[in-house]
Design a protein around this motif. Sequence first.
Motif, PDB file in Angstrom:
ATOM      1  N   TYR A  98       0.827  -1.206   0.000  1.00 35.22           N
ATOM      2  CA  TYR A  98       0.000   0.000   0.000  1.00 35.22           C
ATOM      3  C   TYR A  98       0.864   1.261   0.000  1.00 35.22           C
ATOM      4  CZ  TYR A  98      -3.568  -3.265   1.617  1.00 35.22           C
ATOM      5  OH  TYR A  98      -4.417  -4.319   1.729  1.00 35.22           O
ATOM      6  N   ALA A  99       0.258   2.364  -0.446  1.00 33.30           N
ATOM      7  CA  ALA A  99       0.833   3.695  -0.283  1.00 33.30           C
ATOM      8  C   ALA A  99      -0.219   4.523   0.444  1.00 33.30           C
ATOM      9  CB  ALA A  99       1.149   4.314  -1.637  1.00 33.30           C
ATOM     10  N   SER A 100       0.204   5.420   1.305  1.00 37.56           N
ATOM     11  CA  SER A 100      -0.756   6.147   2.141  1.00 37.56           C
ATOM     12  C   SER A 100      -0.806   7.629   1.817  1.00 37.56           C
ATOM     13  CB  SER A 100      -0.404   5.969   3.619  1.00 37.56           C
ATOM     14  OG  SER A 100      -0.570   4.628   3.991  1.00 37.56           O
ATOM     15  N   GLU A 101      -1.988   8.183   1.998  1.00 35.81           N
ATOM     16  CA  GLU A 101      -2.221   9.620   1.908  1.00 35.81           C
ATOM     17  C   GLU A 101      -2.751  10.069   3.261  1.00 35.81           C
ATOM     18  OE1 GLU A 101      -5.149  12.780  -0.429  1.00 35.81           O
ATOM     19  OE2 GLU A 101      -5.738  10.684  -0.269  1.00 35.81           O
ATOM     20  N   LEU A 102      -2.180  11.129   3.809  1.00 33.91           N
ATOM     21  CA  LEU A 102      -2.681  11.694   5.058  1.00 33.91           C
ATOM     22  C   LEU A 102      -3.688  12.779   4.736  1.00 33.91           C
ATOM     23  CD1 LEU A 102       0.595  12.106   7.146  1.00 33.91           C
ATOM     24  CD2 LEU A 102      -1.244  10.479   7.555  1.00 33.91           C
ATOM     25  N   GLY A 103      -4.767  12.846   5.513  1.00 29.69           N
ATOM     26  CA  GLY A 103      -5.723  13.918   5.266  1.00 29.69           C
ATOM     27  C   GLY A 103      -6.879  13.918   6.234  1.00 29.69           C
ATOM     28  N   TYR A 104      -7.506  15.114   6.353  1.00 26.41           N
ATOM     29  CA  TYR A 104      -8.772  15.204   7.059  1.00 26.41           C
ATOM     30  C   TYR A 104      -9.808  14.458   6.225  1.00 26.41           C
ATOM     31  CZ  TYR A 104      -7.248  19.060  10.103  1.00 26.41           C
ATOM     32  OH  TYR A 104      -6.620  19.831  11.036  1.00 26.41           O
ATOM     33  N   GLU A 126       5.018  16.867   8.841  1.00 28.34           N
ATOM     34  CA  GLU A 126       6.257  17.624   9.043  1.00 28.34           C
ATOM     35  C   GLU A 126       6.668  17.480  10.497  1.00 28.34           C
ATOM     36  OE1 GLU A 126       6.192  21.677   7.750  1.00 28.34           O
ATOM     37  OE2 GLU A 126       5.876  21.136   5.648  1.00 28.34           O
ATOM     38  N   LYS A 127       7.553  16.508  10.743  1.00 27.42           N
ATOM     39  CA  LYS A 127       8.072  16.246  12.095  1.00 27.42           C
ATOM     40  C   LYS A 127       6.961  16.022  13.105  1.00 27.42           C
ATOM     41  CE  LYS A 127      12.231  18.898  11.174  1.00 27.42           C
ATOM     42  NZ  LYS A 127      13.037  20.073  11.505  1.00 27.42           N
ATOM     43  N   GLY A 128       5.977  15.189  12.728  1.00 26.70           N
ATOM     44  CA  GLY A 128       4.896  14.840  13.636  1.00 26.70           C
ATOM     45  C   GLY A 128       3.733  15.801  13.654  1.00 26.70           C
ATOM     46  N   LEU A 190      -8.773   2.831   6.017  1.00 23.78           N
ATOM     47  CA  LEU A 190      -8.468   4.122   6.633  1.00 23.78           C
ATOM     48  C   LEU A 190      -7.956   3.835   8.031  1.00 23.78           C
ATOM     49  CD1 LEU A 190     -10.981   4.692   4.583  1.00 23.78           C
ATOM     50  CD2 LEU A 190     -11.126   6.833   5.793  1.00 23.78           C
ATOM     51  N   ARG A 191      -6.928   4.573   8.440  1.00 26.57           N
ATOM     52  CA  ARG A 191      -6.377   4.425   9.790  1.00 26.57           C
ATOM     53  C   ARG A 191      -6.308   5.798  10.428  1.00 26.57           C
ATOM     54  NH1 ARG A 191      -1.170   3.463   9.113  1.00 26.57           N
ATOM     55  NH2 ARG A 191      -1.262   3.831   6.886  1.00 26.57           N
ATOM     56  N   GLU A 192      -6.922   5.941  11.583  1.00 26.91           N
ATOM     57  CA  GLU A 192      -6.892   7.239  12.253  1.00 26.91           C
ATOM     58  C   GLU A 192      -5.448   7.590  12.600  1.00 26.91           C
ATOM     59  OE1 GLU A 192      -8.861   9.631  16.017  1.00 26.91           O
ATOM     60  OE2 GLU A 192      -9.392   7.540  15.680  1.00 26.91           O
ATOM     61  N   ALA A 193      -4.995   8.770  12.169  1.00 28.95           N
ATOM     62  CA  ALA A 193      -3.594   9.198  12.381  1.00 28.95           C
ATOM     63  C   ALA A 193      -3.473   9.871  13.724  1.00 28.95           C
ATOM     64  CB  ALA A 193      -3.153  10.110  11.238  1.00 28.95           C
ATOM     65  N   HIS A 194      -3.703   9.100  14.797  1.00 31.57           N
ATOM     66  CA  HIS A 194      -3.686   9.650  16.154  1.00 31.57           C
ATOM     67  C   HIS A 194      -2.286  10.053  16.594  1.00 31.57           C
ATOM     68  CE1 HIS A 194      -2.096   5.773  17.486  1.00 31.57           C
ATOM     69  NE2 HIS A 194      -2.980   5.242  16.669  1.00 31.57           N
ATOM     70  N   TRP A 195      -1.253   9.600  15.858  1.00 27.08           N
ATOM     71  CA  TRP A 195       0.123   9.929  16.209  1.00 27.08           C
ATOM     72  C   TRP A 195       0.528  11.340  15.760  1.00 27.08           C
ATOM     73  CZ3 TRP A 195      -1.401   6.449  12.513  1.00 27.08           C
ATOM     74  CH2 TRP A 195      -1.079   6.769  11.187  1.00 27.08           C
ATOM     75  N   LEU A 196      -0.314  12.007  14.969  1.00 31.09           N
ATOM     76  CA  LEU A 196       0.015  13.344  14.466  1.00 31.09           C
ATOM     77  C   LEU A 196      -0.678  14.416  15.288  1.00 31.09           C
ATOM     78  CD1 LEU A 196      -0.304  12.963  10.603  1.00 31.09           C
ATOM     79  CD2 LEU A 196       1.789  13.184  11.913  1.00 31.09           C
ATOM     80  N   SER A 197       0.008  15.534  15.486  1.00 32.40           N
ATOM     81  CA  SER A 197      -0.662  16.706  16.033  1.00 32.40           C
ATOM     82  C   SER A 197      -1.041  17.582  14.841  1.00 32.40           C
ATOM     83  CB  SER A 197       0.248  17.478  16.989  1.00 32.40           C
ATOM     84  OG  SER A 197       1.437  17.874  16.331  1.00 32.40           O
ATOM     85  N   VAL A 198      -2.136  18.323  14.966  1.00 33.12           N
ATOM     86  CA  VAL A 198      -2.676  19.098  13.845  1.00 33.12           C
ATOM     87  C   VAL A 198      -2.331  20.563  14.026  1.00 33.12           C
ATOM     88  CG1 VAL A 198      -4.761  19.702  12.590  1.00 33.12           C
ATOM     89  CG2 VAL A 198      -4.533  17.438  13.610  1.00 33.12           C
ATOM     90  N   GLN A 199      -1.842  21.180  12.945  1.00 33.29           N
ATOM     91  CA  GLN A 199      -1.422  22.586  12.991  1.00 33.29           C
ATOM     92  C   GLN A 199      -2.623  23.494  12.997  1.00 33.29           C
ATOM     93  OE1 GLN A 199       0.606  24.251   9.538  1.00 33.29           O
ATOM     94  NE2 GLN A 199       2.314  24.738  10.868  1.00 33.29           N
TER      95      GLN A 199
END
Length: 199
Positions: A98-104, A126-128, A190-199
């Motif tokens: 697979y290849a992943s795309e991050l997004g709301y 960008e660095k988490g 879809l996987r919830e990206a809980h490891w990221l903080s949102v800007q």
Amino acid sequence: MVDETSLDERLADLATGGRQGAVPMAAELIRARGDRRRRRKRAARASGGVLLAAAVAVGGLSLVRAGLPESAPPAADPSPSTSVPLFVAPTPAPGEEYASELGYVYDAVVLDGGRVRVTVQQLRDEKGTAVPTGVVHELTLPAVTPVEVERLTGGKPGDKRLEDVVDRLRAGPQWVFALDYDGEGRVQSLREAHWLSVQ
């Protein structure tokens, strides 16, 4: 000779059955799930490079286009705005599933035929920290698409189907997901990206 062959086959069947009985089914499922998550994490790490390459390619094409003389577009057939970046589905790296795309993921709407339409506002890591790329696109997915959630369900990690979380995804951009694309550009999960903080 026939008796020896049938005896060998029966012994092989008994040995296989014994091995399956010795390893609980739950352990096999847990192991398979862990393997899937490891593959997805590897794909997510690799997709960062794919997105960067796609961005460089799109930027290069726009530079080449800027050097060419422009003719006035016909009044009856206006061309789409070039200021809005186009969505390019990520493709798996060699050897990756697979290849992943991050997004709301938001504005979820249930459609006829067991499908759900969602809007995706693409982000980059960008660095988490999740930072918008400016790309927004719509996807129509099967209602049974697997969704791994954590914060969306109040901090309880679990697996759901897209149709189970439509109500939470109806509002505007709030929940960040990693969308896993296969080699044919279809979203597999879809996987919830809980490891990221949102800007």
